[in-house]
Scaffold this active site. Structure first.
Site, short mmCIF file in Angstrom:
data_model
loop_
_atom_site.label_atom_id
_atom_site.label_comp_id
_atom_site.label_asym_id
_atom_site.label_seq_id
_atom_site.Cartn_x
_atom_site.Cartn_y
_atom_site.Cartn_z
CE LYS A 66 53.65 44.60 61.46
NZ LYS A 66 54.36 43.47 62.07
CG ASP A 102 57.70 42.00 61.44
OD1 ASP A 102 58.24 42.70 62.32
OD2 ASP A 102 56.60 42.29 60.93
#
Ligand code: ATR
Length: 277
Positions: A66, A102
């Site tokens: 990420k 997220d």
């Protein structure tokens, strides 16, 4: 021509994203396929360039890539850049643009409970990558306060110092947070404590939990962690990690297709996959 989508991670075998997104592509008659790609850390650059060369429509990025993917993208949006992590990439006319859905996924998942973020006093438990995405995203919404409780206090303090949005925050030890738990309207558990196979663990004691609080988890395996079970027995409202997972996927799907998908169907799909494991 069929469009390619996927998720890059390591490990990736247990990802529920391929089945979830492929179901949506067929539901909305989109000629596309979403595949899991096992990518080693030293092959991330090649994987990204390969997807670009193949004209992939976009892809998700998961642990451990990420943060390390950022230098290989052409652009990163402001929130993702401040979080320092990307979980969704869109191929816009050959340009790869990184986003982070997220934290927004977590926030959207809360909408279902009609929580009014601006009037909330919030406690985030943990100061890792997931906490960072949720903390920065919520801070942008300007709630009354967001405190961070962490085993290593310095990491909580550092996270607060790095937040680009002005917000009243304190860094706390786990014990300190436990003793003041009654003050919080919303408590968000972002560590891996309580996840399979360590299901008997919980990060803080709930003795002082207020029954009017909402206690949220990012874990969805098990669906009910020990902290959620105890919070429920005290009378608090609880929410497991399914909502955040489904909404982060829904927001990614919307970025790729322009369609905000059927959340209920996604939830059933994911619960079905978990049940089959
Ligand atoms: P992620 O990116 O998934 O959030 P991470 O960056 O490794 O994962 O962060 C893990 C979080 O869980 C941290 O807040 C960590 O606390 P420390 O900063 O003190 O390491 C917390 N954590 C992990 N195991 C823990 C344990 N046994 N007890 C308390 N906190 C724990």
């Amino acid at each position: 021509m069929k469009k390619l989508f996927g998720v890059l991670g390591n490990p990736i075998g247990h990802s529920m994203s391929p089945v979830m997104h492929n179901d949506l592509f067929s539901l909305y008659n989109i000629d596309a396929e979403y595949l899991p790609f096992l990518v080693k850390e030293d092959e991330l650059r090649d994987a990204v360039n390969g997807l670009r060369a193949l004209g992939a429509g976009g892809f998700n990025v998961t642990i451990p890539h990420k943060s390390s993917i950022i230098p290989f993208l052409d652009e990163v949006d402001e929130l993702a850049a401040s979080i320092g992590a990307v979980n969704t990439v869109v191929n816009k006319d050959g340009k790869l643009i990184g986003y982070n859905t997220d934290g927004l996924g977590f926030l959207k998942g809360l909408d279902a409970y009609k929580t009014k973020i601006q009037s909330q006093k919030i406690l985030v438990i943990g100061a890792g990558g997931a906490a960072r995405a949720i903390y920065f995203t919520l801070a942008k919404e300007k709630p009354i306060q967001i405190d961070i409780a962490n085993r290593t206090l310095e990491k909580a303090v550092q996270l607060i110092e790095e937040c680009p949005y002005s917000i009243s925050s304190r860094g706390l030890t786990l014990n300190h947070a436990s003793s003041e738990l009654g003050e919080y309207d919303l408590i968000i558990q972002t560590t891996m404590i309580g996840m399979e196979p360590n299901i008997t663990e919980q990060p803080i004691t709930l003795e002082y939990l207020n029954e009017n609080s909402l206690v949220c988890e990012i874990i969805y395996n098990p669906l009910e962690t020990r902290i959620l079970r105890e919070a429920k027995s005290i009378g608090a409202t609880v929410q497991n990690g399914i909502d955040m997972f489904v909404y982060q996927g829904a927001l990614a799907f919307e970025k790729w297709t322009g369609i905000f998908p059927d959340i209920q169907r996604m939830k059933e799909n994911v619960l079905g996959q978990l049940g089959g494991k």
